[in-house]
Design a protein around this motif. Structure first.
Motif, short mmCIF file in Angstrom:
data_model
loop_
_atom_site.label_atom_id
_atom_site.label_comp_id
_atom_site.label_asym_id
_atom_site.label_seq_id
_atom_site.Cartn_x
_atom_site.Cartn_y
_atom_site.Cartn_z
N LYS A 149 -93.79 21.73 -20.29
CA LYS A 149 -92.62 22.82 -20.40
C LYS A 149 -92.85 23.94 -21.16
CE LYS A 149 -90.04 19.60 -22.04
NZ LYS A 149 -88.89 18.78 -22.66
N TYR A 203 -91.48 18.01 -30.89
CA TYR A 203 -92.89 17.55 -30.94
C TYR A 203 -93.25 17.32 -32.15
CZ TYR A 203 -97.75 17.78 -31.08
OH TYR A 203 -99.31 17.05 -31.31
N HIS A 208 -81.94 22.46 -20.80
CA HIS A 208 -82.94 21.48 -21.62
C HIS A 208 -82.33 20.06 -21.73
CE1 HIS A 208 -85.62 19.81 -24.37
NE2 HIS A 208 -86.62 20.21 -23.61
N PRO A 264 -93.69 17.65 -22.62
CA PRO A 264 -93.26 18.86 -23.77
C PRO A 264 -94.60 20.22 -23.40
CG PRO A 264 -92.81 17.34 -24.92
CD PRO A 264 -93.52 16.55 -23.73
N LEU A 296 -88.81 22.80 -28.43
CA LEU A 296 -90.06 22.11 -28.37
C LEU A 296 -90.75 21.92 -29.47
CD1 LEU A 296 -90.94 23.76 -24.67
CD2 LEU A 296 -89.49 21.77 -25.20
N LYS A 300 -85.51 17.15 -20.74
CA LYS A 300 -85.85 16.38 -21.75
C LYS A 300 -86.80 15.37 -21.38
CE LYS A 300 -81.93 13.33 -21.94
NZ LYS A 300 -80.47 13.10 -22.46
#
Length: 400
Positions: free
Chosen positions: A278, A323, A266, A275, A319, A271
């Protein structure tokens, strides 16, 4: 290369090494976790009382988590981390000398309070050392994998030398970590606007943050109810295939290595992507993995899909932290990360009795069926979720 650029790269590499070292020690301090159950039983503490100790630990952590997050944002993340570190050290000193239930209970409360002081604030403090804030979570995940591997390899040997020796080692490491945290400089508040923002940090702020990010917290809660349990009860799954107990440690080590590769993958390749995309793919692969592990009777097929599961979870949990961090103002980061940790604690309180009941009554395979159904529901929620703004996804704004 210019002298200034060389010095910058050198300082950056030193700081990155410090973050690796601190996060490794922070995780390795708890390397005694696999034997804590045996340690309590050695002093005649029955299963019911051990359950009380674990429950009090979780409840204490939930009570103190958000107040410490607010304290870190309002006063000082460094001070919060140092208080937490001292409390953890005192808890380890207590474990080293304790012999009865009430002493162990007090140690557990000290540990929970210390963990509340550390969590959230430590990430914010370490962000001061790195160019990219999200890198703290990636490094922490890799360090956690390394510490789990090393701890799993040596804990049995150390415990057999002396049952109190693991706590002495953790105690020394906790003191070392305290001095490492003390060496980190905090960011200074420069503007009147920043001062006003800090003054407004309170429980009302925490509730506002929670309300604003309620969807991601809901997904976090649902995810932690089912997804970590696949790994937690993996030894029971191996027993289902009649795998000799002596191989469990080796497989545990391999699983942690696979998760580290997932984190690194990742970090290098994923990256830059959205998100939410993903997250959707993560749920999809986790669905497939748990479904196969539920229905498969072939050990090698099951292990292949378990490897996929561990690879995905190597960055899946990141994640959420990334986030949440990206959507939070600098002056509220400790608070929102503390809220995240409370959600995780609540999820474990809800899931542990549920999953153990399913395993006891219906078997380990049905627990993977439960995981598959839960992940499928979460996947569908995330797949069809829309924000109020048509130009915005959950994680990022679309191009105009």
């Amino acid at each position: 290369m210019s002298v200034l650029k060389y010095k910058f790269l050198k300082i950056n590499n030193i700081n990155k090494f410090k973050v690796y070292l601190i996060t490794f020690i922070s995780n390795f301090i708890l390397f005694y976790s696999p034997i804590i159950f045996l340690f309590y039983k050695n002093f005649g503490i029955d299963i019911f009382k051990i359950g009380i100790i674990f429950s009090v630990t979780s409840i204490s952590n939930i009570i103190f988590e958000i107040p410490f997050g607010l304290f870190a944002d309002k006063k000082s993340p460094k001070l919060s981390v140092c208080i937490g570190s001292v409390m953890i050290t005192l808890s380890l000193v207590g474990l080293f000398f304790s012999t009865n239930f009430f002493q162990f209970l007090i140690c557990a409360i000290f540990m929970a309070v210390g963990d509340a002081g550390m969590s959230g604030a430590n990430s914010v403090l370490l962000m001061n050392l790195l160019e990219r804030e999200e890198e703290v979570f990636e490094i922490s995940s890799i360090s956690s994998g390394i510490s789990n591997i090393l701890g799993g390899l040596i804990i049995g040997f150390i415990y057999n030398i002396n049952i109190r020796l693991p706590f002495l080692i953790s105690m020394v490491l906790s003191i070392l970590n305290l001095f490492l945290y003390l060496s980190i400089s905090e960011k200074h508040i420069n503007t009147e606007k920043e001062k006003v923002q800090i003054e407004n940090v309170n429980f009302k702020t925490a509730f506002f943050i929670f309300k604003k990010q309620i969807f991601i917290f809901l997904i976090l809660l649902l995810s932690y109810i089912s997804i970590p349990q696949v790994a937690i009860y993996f030894p029971e799954y191996l027993d289902f295939f009649k795998i000799n107990a002596k191989y469990i440690g080796i497989m545990y080590m391999i699983a942690n290595i696979i998760s580290m590769f997932g984190t690194k993958f990742h970090q290098i390749y994923l990256k830059k992507y959205n998100p939410i995309v993903k997250l959707k793919y993560c749920f999809l692969f986790l669905m497939i993995s748990t479904f196969v592990m539920w229905i498969s009777k072939n050990f090698f097929v099951s292990m292949f899909f378990y490897a996929i599961y561990r690879f995905i979870t190597g960055y899946f949990y990141l994640l959420f932290s990334m986030y949440i961090n990206s959507k939070t103002d600098l002056h509220y980061k400790s608070t929102i990360l503390s809220i995240k940790n409370v959600i995780v604690q609540i999820a474990f309180i809800l899931s542990d009795p549920l999953v153990t009941f399913i395993i006891k009554e219906f078997g380990i395979s049905i627990s993977y069926c439960f995981a598959f159904i839960s992940i499928t529901v979460i996947f569908l929620i995330v797949l069809f979720y829309k924000t109020g703004d048509s130009k915005e996804t959950l994680f990022e704004k679309k191009p105009a």
